[in-house]
Design a protein around this motif. Structure first.
Motif, PDB file in Angstrom:
ATOM      1  N   THR A   1       0.882  -1.352  -0.261  1.00 52.78           N
ATOM      2  CA  THR A   1      -0.047  -0.086   0.227  1.00 52.78           C
ATOM      3  C   THR A   1       0.808   1.298   0.017  1.00 52.78           C
ATOM      4  O   THR A   1       0.441   2.130  -0.835  1.00 52.78           O
ATOM      5  CB  THR A   1      -1.045   0.102   1.322  1.00 52.78           C
TER       6      THR A   1
ATOM      7  N   HIS B   1      -7.139   7.338   7.399  1.00 54.22           N
ATOM      8  CA  HIS B   1      -6.930   5.777   7.424  1.00 54.22           C
ATOM      9  C   HIS B   1      -6.735   5.233   9.015  1.00 54.22           C
ATOM     10  O   HIS B   1      -5.975   5.744   9.872  1.00 54.22           O
ATOM     11  CB  HIS B   1      -5.445   5.547   6.796  1.00 54.22           C
TER      12      HIS B   1
ATOM     13  N   ASN C   1      -5.812   3.289  10.826  1.00 54.65           N
ATOM     14  CA  ASN C   1      -4.683   2.249  11.635  1.00 54.65           C
ATOM     15  C   ASN C   1      -3.709   3.082  12.416  1.00 54.65           C
ATOM     16  O   ASN C   1      -3.544   4.285  12.150  1.00 54.65           O
ATOM     17  CB  ASN C   1      -4.091   1.726  10.249  1.00 54.65           C
TER      18      ASN C   1
ATOM     19  N   ARG D   1       4.025   5.923   8.128  1.00 59.27           N
ATOM     20  CA  ARG D   1       3.167   6.880   7.616  1.00 59.27           C
ATOM     21  C   ARG D   1       3.405   8.374   8.103  1.00 59.27           C
ATOM     22  O   ARG D   1       3.484   9.129   7.569  1.00 59.27           O
ATOM     23  CB  ARG D   1       1.725   6.426   7.282  1.00 59.27           C
TER      24      ARG D   1
ATOM     25  N   HIS E   1      -8.279  -6.828   3.002  1.00 60.79           N
ATOM     26  CA  HIS E   1      -7.077  -7.354   3.115  1.00 60.79           C
ATOM     27  C   HIS E   1      -6.824  -8.593   3.738  1.00 60.79           C
ATOM     28  O   HIS E   1      -7.447  -9.118   4.405  1.00 60.79           O
ATOM     29  CB  HIS E   1      -6.408  -6.176   4.387  1.00 60.79           C
TER      30      HIS E   1
HETATM   31  C1  GP9 Z   1      -2.253  -0.981   6.417  1.00 56.39           C
HETATM   32  C2  GP9 Z   1      -2.740  -1.280   5.047  1.00 56.39           C
HETATM   33  C3  GP9 Z   1      -2.494  -2.322   4.660  1.00 56.39           C
HETATM   34  O1  GP9 Z   1      -2.371   0.460   7.033  1.00 56.39           O
HETATM   35  O2  GP9 Z   1      -2.349  -0.118   4.322  1.00 56.39           O
HETATM   36  O3  GP9 Z   1      -1.221  -2.536   4.029  1.00 56.39           O
HETATM   37  P1  GP9 Z   1      -0.505  -3.391   3.116  1.00 56.39           P
HETATM   38  O4  GP9 Z   1      -0.207  -4.885   3.764  1.00 56.39           O
HETATM   39  O5  GP9 Z   1      -1.665  -3.701   1.976  1.00 56.39           O
HETATM   40  O6  GP9 Z   1       0.372  -2.897   2.367  1.00 56.39           O
END
Ligand code: GP9
Ligand code: MN
Length: 632
Positions: free
Chosen positions: A295, A341, A343, A350, A410
């Motif tokens: 990603t 996002h 996360n 990030r 995912h």
């Molecule tokens: C995690 C999400 C997934 O924040 O962006 O990441 P990936 O494993 O697809 O790179």
């Protein structure tokens, strides 16, 4: 050359090396998908672990007899661990480990589910030879080395190691010229020099890349500048069509193009997107160009129109570089920029990288209400994510540029029963089977998001860019994938076609009146120039490798991060040229004219990143004379 007495003195080494050697070869054949084209390649694969193992164990010859055996056990354990780490990593990423990825420890916690989900009950078997060595050392001292090794014996041992090493390298170079200089393709490296030598080689690359920044100066930019200038194109007819509008970008997790307009048990997998495409510009030959950074690599491409790196995630390895990213550019035009996002902010580094890219705001997990009920798999479910994002979006100054990163689709594609709107597929791949319901769920979440935007009056004045970030189904699931696509097998050509991800650009009042399917070959590298061009921003002095997708004279050409490329008529991958219409192998001379360009694109982009060359860019034009202070 080697006397039998030397052999008998180094019995323990040979036992250790042979066990590890056989084990490595078994792992090659069972855990990695390494394509073998001829007998010689099989032979190289067979011998490639040997030189390293003998060399590594041979270090013990410089030790006192007592320490020697312990060292051999340690060396065997360490090598086995490297092998084990590669096996587990490969199961998930279909790729080999590189040092930068290993040190992405802040990702390790979150990757936990993926890693534990990838452990197998048979994994401890990977350490069985170490156990045998320990037992031999303890109970069969006759097997171990207690005698003094003479200088002469030592010399002949290392000569043998060198002979094996150069034989291996010579055969490999004959099979694959420029093996060590073109390192985009890790499979090729492991196949030819072996997993252990590869790991050492990776360490060498790592130190080289650190040195590269120190040695770079502004003159390093000249060739690159000439290349970029020569490739510059005039913007297309849509230049400025969305001037002053808000921009919403949606990064759709693991979404590949093969599900678009497809059904499962008669049900559409992406009913919303299928309709939405009919009111949008839809690019159906758009490729992801990500590497190990997944990603984050797709974000890097989007914001910079530079290629991510061949090894590691550039978000980790070069987060403190100077960039001229989209958020920075549009700020000068009065835009506010944000990422949404749910996360941890440190995932993919990030928080640090977004600062370098010039983002004003990062709404991470702290900005959301995440509970057990509204979470699945990696965290907040997409429907809740979008719903909770509406207020955040509303609170922003306009015009804004906001990027949404979805999460539910995912790996390992978990979903509660009540959220499943289509059936799972039936095949030998649990991963592929579960992919469809989560894709369907993500599609629904985007639909609801649009409903809400319309309700809130936030739709009309915004343009929307939706794209798939990278593949969701790796080559490990080729058999099931072939079954789903109704093919006998997935060829390397098919694998490239499966790297297509959807790109949808929706401009209210424009694309709903005049939708278009654009089939020119394109890639994520083109996102930045396309978006900036739609907003009417001048690209002349910007550093970017992609092109405005609406440019009339743009060359339909896209290079993937492993060096594979796609042109209007051909696909080049795994050293083979394919006809793009038939998918059949064709003469390599057809692909040759593009090979240099593919290599140059990746090399130049890498040079910019490794040398941190954008620090020499003065903000208005990199074509101006080099400022005095940067001259040598
Ligand atoms: C995690 C999400 C997934 O924040 O962006 O990441 P990936 O494993 O697809 O790179
Ligand atoms: Mn992703």
């Amino acid at each position: 050359m080697i006397k039998s007495s030397t052999i008998s003195k180094s019995k323990f080494i040979f036992v250790a090396a042979v066990m590890l050697w056989i084990k490595t070869y078994i792992v090659y054949k069972t855990s990695f998908d390494i394509k073998i084209e001829n007998l010689m390649q099989e032979f190289i694969l067979l011998i490639n672990p040997l030189s390293f193992l003998l060399l590594f164990f041979g270090i013990s010859f410089f030790m006192k007899p007592k320490k020697r055996n312990k060292f051999i056990i340690f060396a065997s354990l360490l090598s086995s661990f490297v092998l084990f780490a590669n096996v587990v990593f490969y199961r998930f990423f279909n790729d080999f480990l590189t040092l930068p990825v290993l040190f992405q420890t802040s990702n390790m916690g979150d990757l936990g589910t993926s890693i534990t989900g990838n452990l197998k009950i048979t994994d401890p078997l990977l350490f069985i030879d170490v156990v045998i060595l320990i037992l031999l050392n303890k109970y069969k001292p006759s097997f171990t080395i207690a005698e003094v090794i003479t200088k002469k014996e030592r010399r002949s041992y290392f000569i043998l190691v060198a002979v094996i090493f150069f034989l291996n390298l010579g055969l490999a170079e004959a099979q694959r010229p420029q093996l060590l200089t073109r390192t985009f393709d890790r499979e090729m490296l492991v196949k030819n020099i072996g997993t252990y030598n590869y790991q050492i080689y990776d360490i060498v690359l790592q130190s080289k890349s650190s040195a590269q920044r120190a040695l770079a100066d502004s003159s390093s930019f000249i060739d690159i500048e000439n290349y970029l200038k020569a490739n510059q194109k005039d913007p297309g007819e849509n230049f400025g069509i969305a001037e002053g509008k808000n921009v919403v970008v949606i990064s759709m997790e693991s979404l590949q193009s093969f599900v678009i307009n497809e059904t499962i048990d008669g049900e559409e997998i992406t009913p919303f997107l299928n309709e939405f495409i009919k009111e949008s510009y839809y690019f159906d030959n758009f490729y992801h160009q990500t590497g190990q950074g997944k990603t984050s690599d797709s974000e890097f491409l989007l914001e910079n129109s530079l290629y991510p790196l061949g090894r590691g995630a550039v978000f980790f390895t070069h987060a403190s570089n100077e960039y001229t990213a989209t958020p920075e550019i549009i700020k000068e035009h009065g835009y506010y920029s944000s990422v949404l996002h749910a996360n941890n902010k440190t995932f993919w580094n990030r928080d640090i990288m977004y600062d370098s890219l010039g983002y004003d705001q990062f709404y991470d997990i702290e900005s959301y209400e995440v509970t057990e009920e509204n979470s699945i798999g990696w965290g907040l479910k997409d429907i809740d994510f979008f719903e909770q994002s509406i207020d955040l979006l509303k609170s922003q100054p306009q015009p804004y540029y906001s990027k949404f990163i979805t999460l539910t689709n995912h790996f390992p594609f978990e979903l509660e029963e009540e959220d499943k709107m289509v059936n799972e597929y039936t095949s030998n791949s649990r991963t592929l089977n579960r992919y469809f319901p989560t894709v369907r769920y993500m599609d629904e979440s985007i639909k609801l998001f649009f409903d809400r935007l319309k309700e809130e009056g936030m739709y009309e004045n915004t343009i929307f860019v939706l794209y798939g970030d990278h593949y969701g189904i790796s080559e490990n699931h080729n058999k099931a994938m072939a079954q789903f696509l109704g093919k006998e097998e997935i060829t390397p050509f098919d694998s490239i076609q499966l790297q297509r991800v959807p790109l949808i650009i929706h401009i209210p009042g424009v694309t709903d009146v005049n939708p278009q399917v654009v089939s020119d070959v394109s890639g994520q590298i083109d996102l930045k120039p396309t978006i900036l061009s739609l907003l009417g921003m001048d690209l002349k002095n910007d550093v970017h490798f992609g092109h405005d997708l609406f440019s009339k004279d743009r060359l339909p050409f896209t290079v993937l991060r492993d060096g594979s490329f796609i042109t209007e008529k051909y696909v080049f991958t795994k050293n083979t040229c394919y006809d793009r219409t038939t998918g059949e192998e064709t003469e390599s001379s057809f692909c040759e004219p593009y090979m240099e360009k593919a290599g140059l694109e990746l090399d130049y982009s890498d040079e910019i990143i490794y040398g941190d060359l954008l620090r020499f860019y003065n903000g208005t034009s990199y074509t101006e004379p080099i400022p005095e202070e940067f001259k040598e």
